[in-house]
Design a protein around this motif. Structure first.
Motif, PDB file in Angstrom:
ATOM      1  N   GLY A 249       0.811  -1.218   0.000  1.00 30.28           N
ATOM      2  CA  GLY A 249       0.000   0.000   0.000  1.00 30.28           C
ATOM      3  C   GLY A 249       0.842   1.265   0.000  1.00 30.28           C
ATOM      4  O   GLY A 249       0.515   2.250  -0.666  1.00 30.28           O
ATOM      5  N   TRP A 250       1.936   1.266   0.757  1.00 29.06           N
ATOM      6  CA  TRP A 250       2.796   2.453   0.852  1.00 29.06           C
ATOM      7  C   TRP A 250       3.505   2.740  -0.471  1.00 29.06           C
ATOM      8  O   TRP A 250       3.640   3.888  -0.891  1.00 29.06           O
ATOM      9  N   LEU A 251       3.982   1.666  -1.127  1.00 30.89           N
ATOM     10  CA  LEU A 251       4.670   1.852  -2.406  1.00 30.89           C
ATOM     11  C   LEU A 251       3.694   2.131  -3.542  1.00 30.89           C
ATOM     12  O   LEU A 251       4.114   2.570  -4.629  1.00 30.89           O
ATOM     13  N   ASN A 252       2.397   1.852  -3.282  1.00 31.36           N
ATOM     14  CA  ASN A 252       1.358   2.125  -4.272  1.00 31.36           C
ATOM     15  C   ASN A 252       1.648   1.437  -5.611  1.00 31.36           C
ATOM     16  O   ASN A 252       1.537   2.032  -6.680  1.00 31.36           O
ATOM     17  N   TRP A 253       2.044   0.176  -5.507  1.00 32.81           N
ATOM     18  CA  TRP A 253       2.342  -0.581  -6.718  1.00 32.81           C
ATOM     19  C   TRP A 253       1.059  -0.888  -7.481  1.00 32.81           C
ATOM     20  O   TRP A 253       0.049  -1.284  -6.914  1.00 32.81           O
ATOM     21  N   ASP A 254       1.131  -0.735  -8.768  1.00 34.80           N
ATOM     22  CA  ASP A 254       0.019  -1.118  -9.649  1.00 34.80           C
ATOM     23  C   ASP A 254       0.384  -2.450 -10.283  1.00 34.80           C
ATOM     24  O   ASP A 254       1.168  -2.499 -11.239  1.00 34.80           O
ATOM     25  N   LEU A 255      -0.192  -3.529  -9.738  1.00 42.71           N
ATOM     26  CA  LEU A 255       0.165  -4.876 -10.189  1.00 42.71           C
ATOM     27  C   LEU A 255      -0.840  -5.452 -11.170  1.00 42.71           C
ATOM     28  O   LEU A 255      -0.754  -6.633 -11.520  1.00 42.71           O
ATOM     29  N   ARG A 256      -1.777  -4.618 -11.628  1.00 48.19           N
ATOM     30  CA  ARG A 256      -2.788  -5.145 -12.543  1.00 48.19           C
ATOM     31  C   ARG A 256      -2.171  -5.664 -13.832  1.00 48.19           C
ATOM     32  O   ARG A 256      -2.614  -6.672 -14.387  1.00 48.19           O
ATOM     33  N   GLN A 257      -1.115  -4.985 -14.282  1.00 53.82           N
ATOM     34  CA  GLN A 257      -0.510  -5.382 -15.556  1.00 53.82           C
ATOM     35  C   GLN A 257       0.209  -6.729 -15.477  1.00 53.82           C
ATOM     36  O   GLN A 257       0.518  -7.331 -16.504  1.00 53.82           O
ATOM     37  N   HIS A 258       0.477  -7.190 -14.242  1.00 54.17           N
ATOM     38  CA  HIS A 258       1.164  -8.475 -14.077  1.00 54.17           C
ATOM     39  C   HIS A 258       0.194  -9.617 -13.770  1.00 54.17           C
ATOM     40  O   HIS A 258       0.623 -10.738 -13.490  1.00 54.17           O
ATOM     41  N   ARG A 259      -1.099  -9.327 -13.839  1.00 53.44           N
ATOM     42  CA  ARG A 259      -2.096 -10.347 -13.485  1.00 53.44           C
ATOM     43  C   ARG A 259      -1.974 -11.583 -14.372  1.00 53.44           C
ATOM     44  O   ARG A 259      -2.098 -12.721 -13.899  1.00 53.44           O
ATOM     45  N   GLY A 260      -1.732 -11.372 -15.614  1.00 56.40           N
ATOM     46  CA  GLY A 260      -1.653 -12.495 -16.546  1.00 56.40           C
ATOM     47  C   GLY A 260      -0.421 -13.351 -16.355  1.00 56.40           C
ATOM     48  O   GLY A 260      -0.408 -14.528 -16.744  1.00 56.40           O
ATOM     49  N   ARG A 312      -9.289 -18.502 -18.424  1.00 54.91           N
ATOM     50  CA  ARG A 312     -10.632 -18.790 -17.927  1.00 54.91           C
ATOM     51  C   ARG A 312     -10.633 -18.935 -16.409  1.00 54.91           C
ATOM     52  O   ARG A 312     -11.568 -18.493 -15.728  1.00 54.91           O
ATOM     53  N   VAL A 313      -9.580 -19.547 -15.865  1.00 59.86           N
ATOM     54  CA  VAL A 313      -9.482 -19.716 -14.407  1.00 59.86           C
ATOM     55  C   VAL A 313      -9.339 -18.365 -13.740  1.00 59.86           C
ATOM     56  O   VAL A 313      -9.997 -18.072 -12.736  1.00 59.86           O
ATOM     57  N   ARG A 314      -8.484 -17.507 -14.287  1.00 63.26           N
ATOM     58  CA  ARG A 314      -8.261 -16.194 -13.661  1.00 63.26           C
ATOM     59  C   ARG A 314      -9.522 -15.332 -13.700  1.00 63.26           C
ATOM     60  O   ARG A 314      -9.798 -14.576 -12.762  1.00 63.26           O
ATOM     61  N   GLU A 315     -10.300 -15.414 -14.772  1.00 63.95           N
ATOM     62  CA  GLU A 315     -11.492 -14.585 -14.891  1.00 63.95           C
ATOM     63  C   GLU A 315     -12.575 -14.997 -13.896  1.00 63.95           C
ATOM     64  O   GLU A 315     -13.387 -14.167 -13.491  1.00 63.95           O
ATOM     65  N   ARG A 316     -12.589 -16.240 -13.485  1.00 67.26           N
ATOM     66  CA  ARG A 316     -13.592 -16.736 -12.552  1.00 67.26           C
ATOM     67  C   ARG A 316     -13.067 -16.800 -11.113  1.00 67.26           C
ATOM     68  O   ARG A 316     -13.725 -17.328 -10.232  1.00 67.26           O
ATOM     69  N   LEU A 317     -11.893 -16.232 -10.934  1.00 68.66           N
ATOM     70  CA  LEU A 317     -11.231 -16.352  -9.645  1.00 68.66           C
ATOM     71  C   LEU A 317     -11.902 -15.472  -8.587  1.00 68.66           C
ATOM     72  O   LEU A 317     -12.265 -14.323  -8.845  1.00 68.66           O
ATOM     73  N   LEU A 435      -3.305 -11.016  -8.722  1.00 65.65           N
ATOM     74  CA  LEU A 435      -4.523 -11.713  -9.100  1.00 65.65           C
ATOM     75  C   LEU A 435      -5.753 -11.012  -8.520  1.00 65.65           C
ATOM     76  O   LEU A 435      -6.843 -11.042  -9.097  1.00 65.65           O
ATOM     77  N   GLY A 436      -5.574 -10.372  -7.355  1.00 74.93           N
ATOM     78  CA  GLY A 436      -6.699  -9.703  -6.739  1.00 74.93           C
ATOM     79  C   GLY A 436      -6.866  -8.258  -7.172  1.00 74.93           C
ATOM     80  O   GLY A 436      -7.885  -7.629  -6.858  1.00 74.93           O
ATOM     81  N   ALA A 437      -5.872  -7.713  -7.855  1.00 81.58           N
ATOM     82  CA  ALA A 437      -5.938  -6.329  -8.293  1.00 81.58           C
ATOM     83  C   ALA A 437      -7.084  -6.160  -9.306  1.00 81.58           C
ATOM     84  O   ALA A 437      -7.223  -6.995 -10.216  1.00 81.58           O
TER      85      ALA A 437
END
Length: 441
Positions: A249-260, A312-317, A435-437
């Motif tokens: 939270g402090w570093l405010n990392w945006d990990l959405r791009q690494h979800r895949g 498909r697994v990640r989308e239903r996670l 994965l949760g981002a």
């Protein structure tokens, strides 16, 4: 830091110290003594301390246990004829003083010496045993853990233990001989000892009554020890996860791009761990008892990573599905550890399973923990980390070497594993965060 948090941490520290104190060995242990310390060499030493020199050629004792938990000792020491023997026979004052000092924690009833040099000592011990459910009687006096501290053998050449009237021996000591009617248990040596039970002679529930009697004695101590074993390691693991969540939270990392790529990261870690464990079989590297858990953990992480690599697994996670998947992965990992134990020449040893419980369970827990952090539910993440670690340790406690594992040494070992797992598992934790981002729309 807020004052109430400081108070909470201080209270937690006091509780941890108190729990550790409850299982810490006593620093000033009493001197070693046999179960029958009025027998044999021990009787000789006591007599010598009173200025009487005697030689015991043979010693036997009879211990009659009563239904109210008291017991009566009858000790017979056969002495070689000497001036010391004559003095014991003729001097009642000296004989009584030696007899009273010879047997600890008992009340002397009578002491005499026969014409052929046999010293007969009778004692009454008020709290030798305790009553339990169903009319059973149990005693821990044949052990160091629940009876005589610093127990050093039997003392007598032979000890006969007689069950209370109307009862028979339920649980006997390994190596002891029990009479056909179950009334008498004969011992000629005492190494580790055990808890002994007596059950009603005509009951058909003897084994069950013995189990309940022993369980009622062990369960409070085991509960305190289990709590002590769990508190500090769980606190360390949970604090490490909390710090990692705060860091994200402090570093405010945006990990959405690494979800895949989260699945590939987990699979890659699993592949590396599996390869390293197999290299240890070839002798290229050496991991000792950790080789089998490394193989099991690598196998489980590889399968989880492959599953998470599917779009498909990640989308239903969801948190629940990932929590269930992590539980399945940990189960596969522990199963692979057990199967791989023979491959790594550690089959039959409980240590690989202990290590797997301390490491693999918390390691797989970091996936749903990270996912909860990624979805902004930090409180849920911390609860998941704590519960996951507790469950993992509880699963391995029954397989720890007796008595109850490594004793107080288990606490620093578990703390070290908790800290190492939290640090080494940061890539898995971050994969869970990604994965949760929330995905961008």
């Amino acid at each position: 830091m807020a004052p109430h948090r400081l108070y909470s941490l201080a209270l937690l520290g006091i509780v941890c110290l108190a729990l550790l104190g409850a299982i810490a060995p006593v620093g000033a242990a009493p001197p070693p003594r046999p179960l029958c310390d009025a027998c044999g060499d021990s009787f000789e030493s006591t007599a010598k301390a009173h200025g009487v020199s005697v030689t015991v050629t043979h010693s036997n004792a009879t211990l009659s246990v009563h239904g109210n938990g008291s017991a009566t000792w009858v000790v017979r020491n056969h002495l070689a004829e000497s001036d010391g023997t004559t003095r014991l026979r003729t001097n009642e004052t000296v004989r009584t003083a030696i007899a009273e000092r010879a047997m600890w924690d008992t009340e002397l009833v009578d002491a005499n010496v026969s014409t052929n040099g046999v010293v007969t000592l009778r004692y009454r011990e008020a709290d030798f045993a305790a009553q339990s459910v169903g009319g059973a009687v149990r005693t821990g006096e044949f052990t160091e853990a629940y009876g005589y501290r610093n127990l050093d053998g039997l003392g007598a050449d032979r000890l006969i233990v007689i069950a209370p009237d109307g009862m028979r021996v339920g649980w006997a000591i390994d190596g002891a001989t029990v009479s056909d009617d179950g009334r008498r248990m004969t011992l000629t040596e005492l190494d580790t000892g055990s808890i002994v039970t007596f059950v009603p002679h005509d009951t058909s529930l003897g084994p069950l009554l013995s189990l309940v009697a022993v369980g009622s004695l062990l369960s409070p101590v085991m509960a305190v020890k289990a709590l002590a074993y769990l508190t500090l390691p769980t606190a360390v693991f949970t604090l490490a996860v909390s710090a990692a969540a705060g860091g994200v939270g402090w570093l405010n990392w945006d990990l959405r791009q690494h979800r895949g790529s989260a699945g590939r990261v987990v699979a890659g870690i699993g592949t590396v761990a599996t390869v390293l464990s197999l290299l240890s079989v070839a002798g290229v590297v050496r991991f000792g008892v950790t080789a089998a858990p490394l193989f099991g953990g690598g196998s489980g992480l590889l399968l989880c990573g492959i599953a998470l690599s599917r779009h498909r697994v990640r989308e239903r996670l969801t948190y629940r599905t990932l929590l269930g998947g992590a539980a399945i992965g940990a189960s596969i990992a522990i199963g692979a550890t057990i199967v791989g134990a023979s491959l790594f020449a550690s089959n039959g040893s409980p240590l690989p399973l202990v290590v797997s419980g301390l490491v693999l369970g918390p390691l797989f827990t970091l996936l749903p923990v990270g996912y909860a952090v990624g979805t902004g539910r930090r409180g849920l993440a911390i609860k998941t980390a704590a519960v996951g670690f507790v469950v993992s340790v509880l699963l391995v406690l029954p397989v720890l070497p007796a008595p109850f594992g490594l004793g107080v040494l288990f606490v620093p070992i578990a703390v070290a594993y908790a800290a190492a797992t939290a640090i080494a598992g940061m890539p898995i934790f971050l994969a869970g965060v990604s994965l949760g981002a929330p995905t961008a729309h």
